[in-house]
Design an enzyme around this catalytic site. Structure first.
Site, PDB file in Angstrom:
ATOM      1  N   LYS A   1       0.866  -1.183   0.000  1.00 48.65           N
ATOM      2  CA  LYS A   1       0.000   0.000   0.000  1.00 48.65           C
ATOM      3  C   LYS A   1       0.901   1.230   0.000  1.00 48.65           C
ATOM      4  O   LYS A   1       1.489   1.587   1.016  1.00 48.65           O
ATOM      5  CB  LYS A   1      -0.920   0.006   1.225  1.00 48.65           C
ATOM      6  CG  LYS A   1      -1.917   1.151   1.192  1.00 48.65           C
ATOM      7  CD  LYS A   1      -2.896   1.061   2.354  1.00 48.65           C
ATOM      8  CE  LYS A   1      -4.040   2.053   2.210  1.00 48.65           C
ATOM      9  NZ  LYS A   1      -3.624   3.431   2.073  1.00 48.65           N
TER      10      LYS A   1
ATOM     11  N   ARG B   1      -3.708   8.639  -5.409  1.00 53.01           N
ATOM     12  CA  ARG B   1      -4.253   7.720  -6.399  1.00 53.01           C
ATOM     13  C   ARG B   1      -4.407   8.450  -7.725  1.00 53.01           C
ATOM     14  O   ARG B   1      -4.861   9.600  -7.750  1.00 53.01           O
ATOM     15  CB  ARG B   1      -5.606   7.249  -5.918  1.00 53.01           C
ATOM     16  CG  ARG B   1      -6.234   6.225  -6.819  1.00 53.01           C
ATOM     17  CD  ARG B   1      -7.342   5.591  -6.063  1.00 53.01           C
ATOM     18  NE  ARG B   1      -7.981   4.541  -6.781  1.00 53.01           N
ATOM     19  CZ  ARG B   1      -8.776   3.664  -6.173  1.00 53.01           C
ATOM     20  NH1 ARG B   1      -8.978   3.758  -4.882  1.00 53.01           N
ATOM     21  NH2 ARG B   1      -9.361   2.723  -6.868  1.00 53.01           N
TER      22      ARG B   1
ATOM     23  N   ARG C   1      -8.273  11.044  -7.286  1.00 54.55           N
ATOM     24  CA  ARG C   1      -9.315  10.243  -6.650  1.00 54.55           C
ATOM     25  C   ARG C   1     -10.627  11.012  -6.558  1.00 54.55           C
ATOM     26  O   ARG C   1     -11.697  10.449  -6.534  1.00 54.55           O
ATOM     27  CB  ARG C   1      -8.774   9.900  -5.267  1.00 54.55           C
ATOM     28  CG  ARG C   1      -9.702   9.252  -4.356  1.00 54.55           C
ATOM     29  CD  ARG C   1      -8.862   8.722  -3.231  1.00 54.55           C
ATOM     30  NE  ARG C   1      -9.698   8.328  -2.133  1.00 54.55           N
ATOM     31  CZ  ARG C   1      -9.310   7.470  -1.215  1.00 54.55           C
ATOM     32  NH1 ARG C   1      -8.114   6.949  -1.267  1.00 54.55           N
ATOM     33  NH2 ARG C   1     -10.099   7.152  -0.240  1.00 54.55           N
TER      34      ARG C   1
ATOM     35  N   GLU D   1      -0.760   4.369  -7.928  1.00 52.37           N
ATOM     36  CA  GLU D   1      -0.474   5.357  -6.898  1.00 52.37           C
ATOM     37  C   GLU D   1       0.776   6.133  -7.326  1.00 52.37           C
ATOM     38  O   GLU D   1       1.777   5.525  -7.724  1.00 52.37           O
ATOM     39  CB  GLU D   1      -0.237   4.602  -5.580  1.00 52.37           C
ATOM     40  CG  GLU D   1      -0.184   5.454  -4.354  1.00 52.37           C
ATOM     41  CD  GLU D   1      -1.555   5.794  -3.759  1.00 52.37           C
ATOM     42  OE1 GLU D   1      -2.602   5.535  -4.403  1.00 52.37           O
ATOM     43  OE2 GLU D   1      -1.571   6.356  -2.652  1.00 52.37           O
TER      44      GLU D   1
ATOM     45  N   PHE E   1      -1.581  -0.458 -10.272  1.00 53.95           N
ATOM     46  CA  PHE E   1      -2.132  -1.627  -9.576  1.00 53.95           C
ATOM     47  C   PHE E   1      -3.401  -2.191 -10.205  1.00 53.95           C
ATOM     48  O   PHE E   1      -3.879  -3.227  -9.785  1.00 53.95           O
ATOM     49  CB  PHE E   1      -2.318  -1.374  -8.079  1.00 53.95           C
ATOM     50  CG  PHE E   1      -3.172  -0.196  -7.694  1.00 53.95           C
ATOM     51  CD1 PHE E   1      -4.537  -0.207  -7.913  1.00 53.95           C
ATOM     52  CD2 PHE E   1      -2.599   0.908  -7.071  1.00 53.95           C
ATOM     53  CE1 PHE E   1      -5.323   0.867  -7.543  1.00 53.95           C
ATOM     54  CE2 PHE E   1      -3.381   1.993  -6.690  1.00 53.95           C
ATOM     55  CZ  PHE E   1      -4.758   1.968  -6.930  1.00 53.95           C
TER      56      PHE E   1
ATOM     57  N   LYS F   1      -7.831  -2.850   3.462  1.00 53.46           N
ATOM     58  CA  LYS F   1      -6.548  -2.219   3.808  1.00 53.46           C
ATOM     59  C   LYS F   1      -6.133  -2.643   5.207  1.00 53.46           C
ATOM     60  O   LYS F   1      -6.967  -2.787   6.097  1.00 53.46           O
ATOM     61  CB  LYS F   1      -6.625  -0.696   3.672  1.00 53.46           C
ATOM     62  CG  LYS F   1      -7.785  -0.056   4.327  1.00 53.46           C
ATOM     63  CD  LYS F   1      -7.893   1.415   3.939  1.00 53.46           C
ATOM     64  CE  LYS F   1      -9.220   1.955   4.399  1.00 53.46           C
ATOM     65  NZ  LYS F   1      -9.490   3.310   4.094  1.00 53.46           N
TER      66      LYS F   1
HETATM   67  P1  AMP Z   1      -7.123   4.923   2.221  1.00 50.78           P
HETATM   68  O1  AMP Z   1      -6.755   6.212   1.535  1.00 50.78           O
HETATM   69  O2  AMP Z   1      -6.452   4.741   3.530  1.00 50.78           O
HETATM   70  O3  AMP Z   1      -8.614   4.704   2.260  1.00 50.78           O
HETATM   71  O4  AMP Z   1      -6.571   3.709   1.325  1.00 50.78           O
HETATM   72  C1  AMP Z   1      -6.975   3.479   0.014  1.00 50.78           C
HETATM   73  C2  AMP Z   1      -5.988   4.105  -0.952  1.00 50.78           C
HETATM   74  O5  AMP Z   1      -4.737   3.428  -0.915  1.00 50.78           O
HETATM   75  C3  AMP Z   1      -6.376   3.981  -2.408  1.00 50.78           C
HETATM   76  O6  AMP Z   1      -7.334   4.935  -2.786  1.00 50.78           O
HETATM   77  C4  AMP Z   1      -5.050   4.208  -3.116  1.00 50.78           C
HETATM   78  O7  AMP Z   1      -4.853   5.596  -3.304  1.00 50.78           O
HETATM   79  C5  AMP Z   1      -4.019   3.749  -2.096  1.00 50.78           C
HETATM   80  N1  AMP Z   1      -3.229   2.576  -2.533  1.00 50.78           N
HETATM   81  C6  AMP Z   1      -1.903   2.458  -2.361  1.00 50.78           C
HETATM   82  N2  AMP Z   1      -1.462   1.287  -2.836  1.00 50.78           N
HETATM   83  C7  AMP Z   1      -2.533   0.628  -3.342  1.00 50.78           C
HETATM   84  C8  AMP Z   1      -2.721  -0.634  -3.973  1.00 50.78           C
HETATM   85  N3  AMP Z   1      -1.702  -1.478  -4.165  1.00 50.78           N
HETATM   86  N4  AMP Z   1      -3.979  -0.968  -4.353  1.00 50.78           N
HETATM   87  C9  AMP Z   1      -5.019  -0.132  -4.153  1.00 50.78           C
HETATM   88  N5  AMP Z   1      -4.907   1.085  -3.561  1.00 50.78           N
HETATM   89  C10 AMP Z   1      -3.678   1.464  -3.152  1.00 50.78           C
END
Ligand code: AMP
Length: 595
Positions: free
Chosen positions: A252, A257, A272, A302, A343, A426
């Site tokens: 991650k 994004r 995003r 990302e 990704f 996540k």
């Molecule tokens: P969060 O912002 O904490 O809700 O986590 C989701 C975000 O993680 C996604 O919208 C992406 O921007 C980011 N992200 C980073 N690496 C990945 C990955 N390998 N697959 C999907 N999302 C990822």
């Protein structure tokens, strides 16, 4: 169609906070709108001329609107300014000032939606020298022919403060009611919206070509697809259980994004929040153009800032420096180069991959991306045991990532555009232990500062997103973690979102000094989630007469990449509340065992 007819509906909508009533009013409006006007009416209702990803804005500042108002009413600008100062809402000011001259305007023509929309479009198109004059002329002529209620709408619309409180989902509901009403129709409409992020377009296709066309709605390059979002869980066991025993693990990355649209070498980047960010990342666009082997493609990944000397990955805040930047783009790109980690793939040369399972999508991704130093494919592993999952988590963290994304590879592991679900989970390092995880909250209001903070805000009122009701429920006051410089700037930052009353999509019992349109998302860290009678987040769910609140909240960062609907949801806050309790109970049990 007369503008008056639209305004009557807006008045009714403004008079209610109930989503069901709003939906009924909107459905009636949709039914009586001529087919060729529906797209425009939907966009006007959303306070926009076109969907946000087009980046087209009317560009009318309050000052300019006041000037046009003064000319039309035959009063001085100073007088308009004074009235506005007293009333605090330019729409109400226009209504008041223009009602005084209402009986004079014998020669005015009734306004039609066509004419008003065309006027707005001309204002949006006017740029460069003379643009201000054109805008004043058009706006004055609209005010001349407007009745006071219409003037209120026009004034609010042009300065970007229509604030009817209608969210996209409510419009989709209304479209479904107007075009059949069944659950199935609603699902098709929502899917079409998720694929194009343009409700006006969906409405037009529905009206002109019918539901059968919507069922076959296709992705188009240039229309961003609404992103799939992840759920969160707090233990490796729970994750594996949810994913049927096997997790496709990806690092991650801690960046922003980016959804990339490629057509014949032309590359567009969307954030995003579905804003077109290509001009802020020309280096990324170029690197991707060189790496994609397809005529047309939509991929996601990302963007992570790296240290140009060492190649080391830098945290989100660094890449955020490059967002929203209009000047010195090239220089900053050299100081903070960005690596793109692909990704997912959603579309390639006429084929829609959103309903294809993940492994097949990954296979396609590896075929169309030729990896370079600047464009890479996200690192992945397969975990079948919690030990493996934990091992990959440590590996990801020691490689500079936030944690891991655990994805389903079952047959139903599609790309769920616009939805948050357990196909992606996540897992961040910080979930373990105390409430070390952060929340992304929406600023809905502010309280004036005292002492050192006089003249600025002392605290912001923050809210979590209530997905069911599509509104924002308060969870804490946020006054810590700001630098002095941040604090000084707060009123300026929030000025475009100031409104005189609590916003229709806000649910709180707190009385803020200043209210905002819910737009800006801040990342907040706290010590604990507690029960509180003051806040409405999850009210009555865990305990009667109490909601959830944050203890010792402090600012981590401005999440300019997130839209308010992408903020932490109430459901997530409740899950965090329970998992925090679980951690505390487990810790207590351990202490008992050890003593
Ligand atoms: P969060 O912002 O904490 O809700 O986590 C989701 C975000 O993680 C996604 O919208 C992406 O921007 C980011 N992200 C980073 N690496 C990945 C990955 N390998 N697959 C999907 N999302 C990822």
């Amino acid at each position: 169609m007369r503008l008056e007819e639209l305004i009557e509906v807006y008045d009714k909508i403004e008079g209610t906070t109930k989503r069901i009533e709003m939906t009924c009013y909107l459905a009636d409006l949709i039914k009586k709108t001529p087919k060729n006007l529906l797209e425009k009416v939907i966009n006007l209702t959303l306070g926009q001329l076109y969907p946000p990803f087009t980046g087209v804005e009317i560009g009318v500042a309050e000052k300019l609107a006041m000037k046009a108002l003064a000319i039309s009413a035959g009063v001085s600008e100073k007088m308009v300014e004074e009235e506005y100062g007293k009333i605090g809402d330019l729409g109400e000011t226009a209504k008041k000032i223009l009602s005084r001259k209402a009986q004079l305007s014998l020669f005015s023509e009734p306004l039609t939606i066509e004419r008003v929309y065309e006027g707005f479009e001309k204002m949006a198109r006017a740029t460069g020298q003379g643009a201000q004059d054109i805008k004043i002329r058009i706006l004055t002529s609209l005010f001349n022919d407007a009745n006071p209620q219409e003037a209120k709408f026009i004034a609010r619309f042009v300065i970007g403060k229509l604030r009817l409180g209608i969210a996209d989902m409510t419009i989709l509901d209304a479209l479904a009611v107007a075009f059949g009403g069944s659950k199935e129709v609603r699902e098709y409409i929502e899917r079409a919206y998720n694929l194009c992020s343009d409700i006006g377009k969906v409405a037009r296709v529905l009206a002109e070509e019918g539901i059968d066309r919507i069922k076959k709605f296709r992705i188009s390059i240039g229309n961003p697809i609404r992103p799939m979002l992840a759920e969160r869980l707090t233990s490796a066991e729970e994750i594996l259980e949810k994913l049927n025993g096997v997790a496709f693990i990806e690092y991650k990355y801690d960046g922003i994004r980016i959804q990339v649209h490629v057509r014949n070498g032309d590359v567009k980047l969307f954030s995003r929040r579905l804003e077109n960010i290509t001009s802020q990342f020309p280096d990324v666009a170029k690197n991707i153009r060189d790496a994609i082997i397809a005529r047309e493609a939509i991929i996601e990944g990302e963007g992570v800032a790296v240290n140009p000397d060492t190649g080391e990955m830098l945290p989100f805040q660094m890449v955020a420096h490059r967002r929203g930047r209009k000047y010195d783009v090239e220089e900053v790109a050299k100081e903070l180069p960005v690596v793109f980690f692909a990704f997912d793939v959603l579309y390639v040369d006429g084929v829609d991959y959103t309903l294809t399972p993940l492994l097949k999508r990954r296979e396609t991704l590896t075929k169309i991306v030729r990896e370079t130093d600047w464009v890479r494919i996200s690192t992945h592993r397969i975990a079948r045991t919690s030990d493996d999952l934990e091992k990959y988590m440590s590996e990801a963290v020691s490689n500079g990532c936030e944690g891991i994304m655990c994805k389903s590879i079952q047959n139903d592991s599609i790309y769920q555009a616009g939805a948050r679900g357990f196909l992606w989970i996540k897992y961040k390092r910080s979930y373990k232990g105390e409430l070390a995880d952060t929340l992304d909250l929406v600023a809905i209001g502010a309280f004036y500062g005292k002492g050192k903070r006089a003249g600025s805000y002392g605290a912001l009122l923050m809210a979590a997103y209530d997905e069911e009701e599509d509104r924002f429920c308060s969870i804490c006051k946020l006054g810590s973690g700001f630098t002095d410089e941040d604090l000084q700037k707060l009123p300026e930052i929030f000025k475009p979102y100031n409104i005189p009353h609590k916003h229709a999509r806000v649910n709180t019992n707190m009385e803020a000094d200043v209210w905002f349109i819910p737009k800006i998302v801040l990342e907040v860290k706290a010590d604990e989630i507690t029960l509180s009678p003051l806040h409405t987040c999850g009210y009555g769910i865990i305990k009667k007469d109490a909601g959830l609140a944050l203890r010792f909240p402090r600012l981590v960062s401005f999440r300019i990449d997130k839209s308010p609907e992408q903020a932490t949801t109430i459901k997530e806050v409740i899950e965090m509340y329970y998992s925090q309790k679980k951690v505390v109970t487990e810790a207590k049990e351990r202490i008992v065992e050890e003593t």
